[in-house]
Design a protein around this motif. Structure first.
Motif, PDB file in Angstrom:
ATOM      1  N   MET A  22     126.443  26.311  -3.568  1.00  0.00           N
ATOM      2  CA  MET A  22     127.707  25.710  -3.359  1.00  0.00           C
ATOM      3  C   MET A  22     127.576  24.586  -2.367  1.00  0.00           C
ATOM      4  N   GLU A  23     126.572  25.314  -1.162  1.00  0.00           N
ATOM      5  CA  GLU A  23     126.487  24.363  -0.129  1.00  0.00           C
ATOM      6  C   GLU A  23     125.401  23.309  -0.407  1.00  0.00           C
ATOM      7  N   LYS A  24     124.741  23.486  -1.324  1.00  0.00           N
ATOM      8  CA  LYS A  24     123.706  22.362  -1.812  1.00  0.00           C
ATOM      9  C   LYS A  24     124.753  21.647  -2.533  1.00  0.00           C
ATOM     10  N   ASP A  25     125.530  21.705  -3.217  1.00  0.00           N
ATOM     11  CA  ASP A  25     126.442  20.888  -3.970  1.00  0.00           C
ATOM     12  C   ASP A  25     127.316  20.232  -3.027  1.00  0.00           C
ATOM     13  N   GLY A  26     127.408  20.476  -1.949  1.00  0.00           N
ATOM     14  CA  GLY A  26     128.353  19.638  -0.840  1.00  0.00           C
ATOM     15  C   GLY A  26     129.634  19.902  -1.000  1.00  0.00           C
ATOM     16  N   ILE A  27     130.175  20.928  -1.535  1.00  0.00           N
ATOM     17  CA  ILE A  27     131.558  21.370  -1.703  1.00  0.00           C
ATOM     18  C   ILE A  27     132.199  22.516  -1.138  1.00  0.00           C
ATOM     19  N   LEU A  28     131.318  23.242  -0.131  1.00  0.00           N
ATOM     20  CA  LEU A  28     131.738  24.281   0.324  1.00  0.00           C
ATOM     21  C   LEU A  28     132.494  23.978   1.683  1.00  0.00           C
TER      22      LEU A  28
END
Ligand code: AMP
Length: 207
Positions: free
Chosen positions: A179-185
């Motif tokens: 989720m962190e990698k996807d930038g939405i956390l």
């Protein structure tokens, strides 16, 4: 902003905060824990898994959730609480929601130490009629709640709490990296007062 997820360890307050935000924004609030607790009433295999603090198999949860969202057409303005709980579920859900035209916009991640979680879980009560949850320490039931309806959830019993944490560390935490990698956390410290955390979460939605 349409699709919001709430995640966090047991007793982090994700259900409470999800309910507050849903009410504030006029969003629907779906808890997979509640959905599965309803299902387990007629499914002993499911009851056994959940009462021991283990996760329900990924595809079973996803299928049940997808069919609920589709049959009741719940896609617009949606808050999901307590799901996903594994990297597999996250990747599947991310792609599924995107394919439906409602990509996951934000994940609200509420953190909590294991020590505080144990303290809170032992004070948690559930209304067996409405499904609402309370905490005798931080979020006591109001006068309108019938005390005879308040029960301790099977998976809040001390022997099960330890296993729920192990499951959380082993199976749920790896998903947070994705989720962190996807930038939405977005991460919030769940050790604080309910209202303080909620104010901070609201700031996230004013941006
Ligand atoms: P909760 O009310 O969110 O703490 O969920 C209660 C229980 O339901 C969990 O301990 C799991 O057994 C099951 N559960 C809820 N959501 C999921 C999920 N997304 N994946 C697997 N199991 C789940």
């Amino acid at each position: 902003m349409n699709t919001i997820l709430f995640i966090g360890p047991p007793a982090s307050g994700k259900g409470t905060q999800a309910a507050l935000l849903a009410q504030h924004l006029g969003f629907k609030h779906i808890s997979t824990g509640k959905m599965l607790r309803d299902m387990k009433k007629t499914n002993t295999e499911l009851a056994e898994i959940m009462d021991s603090g283990n996760l329900v198999p990924d595809d079973l949860v996803l299928d049940a959730l997808y069919s609920k969202l589709e049959s009741e057409n719940l896609f617009e303005k949606l808050i999901l609480d307590g799901t996903p709980r594994s990297a597999y579920q996250y990747v599947k859900m991310r792609d599924w929601f995107a394919s439906k035209g409602f990509p996951i916009d934000k994940v609200i991640y509420i953190t909590l130490s294991e020590e505080e979680a144990v303290r809170r879980l032992s004070a948690r009560r559930e209304d067996k009629v409405t499904g609402a949850t309370y905490n005798l320490l931080t979020n006591p039931p109001g006068d309108d709640v019938n005390p005879d309806n308040l029960i301790i959830r099977e998976d809040d019993k001390p022997e099960t709490i330890k296993n729920r944490f192990k499951v959380y560390h082993d199976q749920t935490e790896p998903m947070i990296v994705e989720m962190e990698k996807d930038g939405i956390l977005r991460k919030f410290d769940g050790e604080r007062d309910i209202n303080v955390i909620f104010e901070e979460i609201l700031e996230e939605f004013k941006k």
